[in-house]
Scaffold this motif. Structure first.
Motif, PDB file in Angstrom:
ATOM      1  N   LEU A  41       0.841  -1.194   0.000  1.00 22.46           N
ATOM      2  CA  LEU A  41       0.000   0.000   0.000  1.00 22.46           C
ATOM      3  C   LEU A  41       0.876   1.243   0.000  1.00 22.46           C
ATOM      4  N   ALA A  42       0.674   2.092  -1.010  1.00 19.85           N
ATOM      5  CA  ALA A  42       1.406   3.366  -1.060  1.00 19.85           C
ATOM      6  C   ALA A  42       0.521   4.457  -0.487  1.00 19.85           C
ATOM      7  N   LEU A  43       1.094   5.214   0.462  1.00 21.17           N
ATOM      8  CA  LEU A  43       0.370   6.304   1.126  1.00 21.17           C
ATOM      9  C   LEU A  43       0.880   7.634   0.591  1.00 21.17           C
ATOM     10  N   PHE A  44      -0.039   8.457   0.115  1.00 24.48           N
ATOM     11  CA  PHE A  44       0.350   9.778  -0.348  1.00 24.48           C
ATOM     12  C   PHE A  44      -0.297  10.832   0.538  1.00 24.48           C
ATOM     13  N   GLY A  45       0.119  12.068   0.380  1.00 22.15           N
ATOM     14  CA  GLY A  45      -0.440  13.174   1.163  1.00 22.15           C
ATOM     15  C   GLY A  45       0.600  14.269   1.259  1.00 22.15           C
ATOM     16  N   GLY A  46       0.140  15.497   1.367  1.00 24.32           N
ATOM     17  CA  GLY A  46       1.055  16.643   1.396  1.00 24.32           C
ATOM     18  C   GLY A  46       1.918  16.658   2.648  1.00 24.32           C
ATOM     19  N   ASN A  47       2.848  17.589   2.704  1.00 26.05           N
ATOM     20  CA  ASN A  47       3.692  17.753   3.896  1.00 26.05           C
ATOM     21  C   ASN A  47       2.802  17.981   5.108  1.00 26.05           C
ATOM     22  N   GLY A  48       3.072  17.233   6.172  1.00 23.50           N
ATOM     23  CA  GLY A  48       2.309  17.403   7.401  1.00 23.50           C
ATOM     24  C   GLY A  48       0.948  16.731   7.398  1.00 23.50           C
ATOM     25  N   ALA A  49       0.660  15.916   6.385  1.00 23.32           N
ATOM     26  CA  ALA A  49      -0.671  15.291   6.299  1.00 23.32           C
ATOM     27  C   ALA A  49      -0.864  14.216   7.370  1.00 23.32           C
ATOM     28  N   GLU A 198       4.917   8.132  -9.302  1.00 24.47           N
ATOM     29  CA  GLU A 198       5.319   7.282 -10.435  1.00 24.47           C
ATOM     30  C   GLU A 198       6.156   6.104  -9.955  1.00 24.47           C
ATOM     31  N   LEU A 199       7.049   6.384  -8.983  1.00 27.38           N
ATOM     32  CA  LEU A 199       7.897   5.315  -8.465  1.00 27.38           C
ATOM     33  C   LEU A 199       7.086   4.354  -7.608  1.00 27.38           C
ATOM     34  N   ALA A 200       6.305   4.911  -6.702  1.00 29.91           N
ATOM     35  CA  ALA A 200       5.546   4.069  -5.768  1.00 29.91           C
ATOM     36  C   ALA A 200       4.579   3.168  -6.534  1.00 29.91           C
ATOM     37  N   ALA A 201       4.016   3.690  -7.634  1.00 28.34           N
ATOM     38  CA  ALA A 201       3.037   2.918  -8.405  1.00 28.34           C
ATOM     39  C   ALA A 201       3.669   1.675  -9.024  1.00 28.34           C
ATOM     40  N   GLN A 202       4.993   1.690  -9.165  1.00 23.02           N
ATOM     41  CA  GLN A 202       5.649   0.533  -9.777  1.00 23.02           C
ATOM     42  C   GLN A 202       5.663  -0.684  -8.860  1.00 23.02           C
ATOM     43  N   VAL A 203       5.443  -0.459  -7.582  1.00 27.55           N
ATOM     44  CA  VAL A 203       5.466  -1.602  -6.662  1.00 27.55           C
ATOM     45  C   VAL A 203       4.137  -1.743  -5.899  1.00 27.55           C
ATOM     46  N   ALA A 204       3.351  -0.659  -5.827  1.00 27.25           N
ATOM     47  CA  ALA A 204       2.129  -0.688  -5.010  1.00 27.25           C
ATOM     48  C   ALA A 204       1.037  -1.553  -5.654  1.00 27.25           C
ATOM     49  N   THR A 205       0.332  -2.304  -4.809  1.00 30.30           N
ATOM     50  CA  THR A 205      -0.864  -3.000  -5.287  1.00 30.30           C
ATOM     51  C   THR A 205      -2.103  -2.157  -4.994  1.00 30.30           C
ATOM     52  N   ARG A 206      -1.942  -1.140  -4.141  1.00 31.19           N
ATOM     53  CA  ARG A 206      -3.062  -0.268  -3.777  1.00 31.19           C
ATOM     54  C   ARG A 206      -2.498   1.072  -3.327  1.00 31.19           C
ATOM     55  N   GLN A 207      -3.280   2.100  -3.502  1.00 32.53           N
ATOM     56  CA  GLN A 207      -2.816   3.429  -3.116  1.00 32.53           C
ATOM     57  C   GLN A 207      -3.871   4.111  -2.259  1.00 32.53           C
ATOM     58  N   ALA A 208      -3.409   4.929  -1.319  1.00 32.94           N
ATOM     59  CA  ALA A 208      -4.345   5.692  -0.487  1.00 32.94           C
ATOM     60  C   ALA A 208      -3.768   7.079  -0.276  1.00 32.94           C
ATOM     61  N   ARG A 209      -4.653   8.012   0.042  1.00 31.47           N
ATOM     62  CA  ARG A 209      -4.208   9.388   0.246  1.00 31.47           C
ATOM     63  C   ARG A 209      -4.718   9.878   1.601  1.00 31.47           C
ATOM     64  N   ILE A 210      -3.835  10.508   2.387  1.00 35.84           N
ATOM     65  CA  ILE A 210      -4.269  11.100   3.661  1.00 35.84           C
ATOM     66  C   ILE A 210      -4.499  12.584   3.439  1.00 35.84           C
ATOM     67  N   GLU A 211      -5.667  13.024   3.814  1.00 32.80           N
ATOM     68  CA  GLU A 211      -6.016  14.436   3.642  1.00 32.80           C
ATOM     69  C   GLU A 211      -6.969  14.819   4.764  1.00 32.80           C
ATOM     70  N   GLY A 212      -6.650  15.881   5.478  1.00 28.45           N
ATOM     71  CA  GLY A 212      -7.532  16.326   6.558  1.00 28.45           C
ATOM     72  C   GLY A 212      -7.699  15.281   7.650  1.00 28.45           C
ATOM     73  N   GLY A 213      -6.692  14.420   7.814  1.00 30.58           N
ATOM     74  CA  GLY A 213      -6.747  13.438   8.901  1.00 30.58           C
ATOM     75  C   GLY A 213      -7.524  12.184   8.583  1.00 30.58           C
ATOM     76  N   VAL A 214      -8.000  12.061   7.322  1.00 26.15           N
ATOM     77  CA  VAL A 214      -8.708  10.831   6.933  1.00 26.15           C
ATOM     78  C   VAL A 214      -8.093  10.285   5.643  1.00 26.15           C
ATOM     79  N   LEU A 215      -8.364   9.008   5.362  1.00 24.66           N
ATOM     80  CA  LEU A 215      -7.915   8.434   4.090  1.00 24.66           C
ATOM     81  C   LEU A 215      -8.977   8.773   3.052  1.00 24.66           C
ATOM     82  N   THR A 216      -8.602   9.598   2.071  1.00 28.42           N
ATOM     83  CA  THR A 216      -9.623  10.062   1.117  1.00 28.42           C
ATOM     84  C   THR A 216      -9.728   9.185  -0.112  1.00 28.42           C
ATOM     85  N   ALA A 217      -8.760   8.336  -0.353  1.00 32.31           N
ATOM     86  CA  ALA A 217      -8.851   7.464  -1.531  1.00 32.31           C
ATOM     87  C   ALA A 217      -8.125   6.173  -1.225  1.00 32.31           C
ATOM     88  N   GLN A 218      -8.756   5.065  -1.512  1.00 28.11           N
ATOM     89  CA  GLN A 218      -8.084   3.770  -1.396  1.00 28.11           C
ATOM     90  C   GLN A 218      -8.398   3.040  -2.683  1.00 28.11           C
TER      91      GLN A 218
END
Ligand SMILES: Nc1ncnc2c1ncn2[C@@H]1O[C@H](COP(=O)(O)OP(=O)(O)OP(=O)(O)O)[C@@H](O)[C@H]1O
Length: 226
Positions: A41-49, A198-218
């Motif tokens: 699982l690759a986790l994305f999110g801005g600085n301080g997310a 782009e790099l993380a997608a080469q190995v990730a089977t799933r991606q999620a994004r942290i925004e506003g303290g919650v996971l906004t996309a899985q």
């Protein structure tokens, strides 16, 4: 009370409505996440997310303010059992500055109770010439390579990697990808935070994004994270 682990846990990681605050500020507000064994699982999110905070919490270094979580069936509050199943790689932690690169690996092997193979691992991560340098004298990219060697040594089934591609040259990033793919092929479960989709997608089977303290996309990796 800490509940015992189930005999055969379905998930490598399960979080239910996890929150964490520092002072008055909630960094994680409501994180629910289930990760099956073998997923990357690759986790994305801005600085301080809150990516590092989430990884440290899963590693048993921070307690949730609210919510429940399990690592291979072990309650997050059972920090000792959780730590036995998790390897955490962060920029700030894990290395002893006054020990040499080689001594750090020897120490890691003793800590995990596995055979020492520091010379071989230093070769594998292209750090052999720096074997006798103290960790605090290494560049940030060299420290990242040393962390990678520690990861190769760790028997832990869950790898938590905070920005594994950061501070590396192109060859180093390729090496991280290769080692992550190998770890996945061995059946390890991996959570990694990254600012490089782009790099993380080469190995990730799933991606999620942290925004506003919650996971906004899985979402499945093939659909992209941005
Ligand atoms: N121990 C702490 N005490 C107080 N605040 C903290 C602590 N650790 C993290 N924070 C705060 O929590 C927020 C999230 O930090 P965190 O390091 O988890 O973000 P991140 O998503 O990993 O960011 P980056 O991408 O910049 O590394 C930040 O506002 C940070 O200042």
């Amino acid at each position: 009370m800490v509940a015992p682990p189930p005999a055969a846990p379905d998930y490598a990681l399960h979080l239910a409505h996890v929150a964490r605050k520092f002072g008055a500020q909630f960094v994680l507000r409501d994180v629910t996440l289930a990760v099956a064994p073998g997923e990357v699982l690759a986790l994305f999110g801005g600085n301080g997310a809150g990516k590092t905070t989430l990884l440290r919490l899963i590693a048993g270094l921070l307690s949730p303010t609210r919510g429940e979580g399990r690592v291979f069936g072990y309650d997050l509050r059972d920090k000792r059992s959780v730590r036995e199943h998790v390897f955490l790689m962060t920029e700030g932690g894990g290395l002893y500055g006054d020990l040499t690169a080689r001594e750090n690996l020897d120490f890691t092997a003793r800590m995990y109770g596995v055979p020492e193979r520091s010379a071989e691992l230093l070769e594998r991560v292209d750090l052999a010439p720096a074997a006798h340098k103290r960790a605090r004298e290494l560049s940030s990219g060299m420290r990242k390579r040393l962390h990678l060697a520690r990861m190769l040594l760790a028997p832990s089934p869950l790898l938590l990697l905070d920005e594994p591609f950061a501070n590396l040259d192109t060859a180093g990033k390729e090496a991280v990808l290769t080692h992550l793919c190998a770890a996945q092929a061995e059946g390890k479960t991996i959570l990694l935070s990254s600012h490089e989709p782009e790099l993380a997608a080469q190995v990730a089977t799933r991606q999620a994004r942290i925004e506003g303290g919650v996971l906004t996309a899985q979402i499945p990796a093939t659909q992209g994270a941005a």
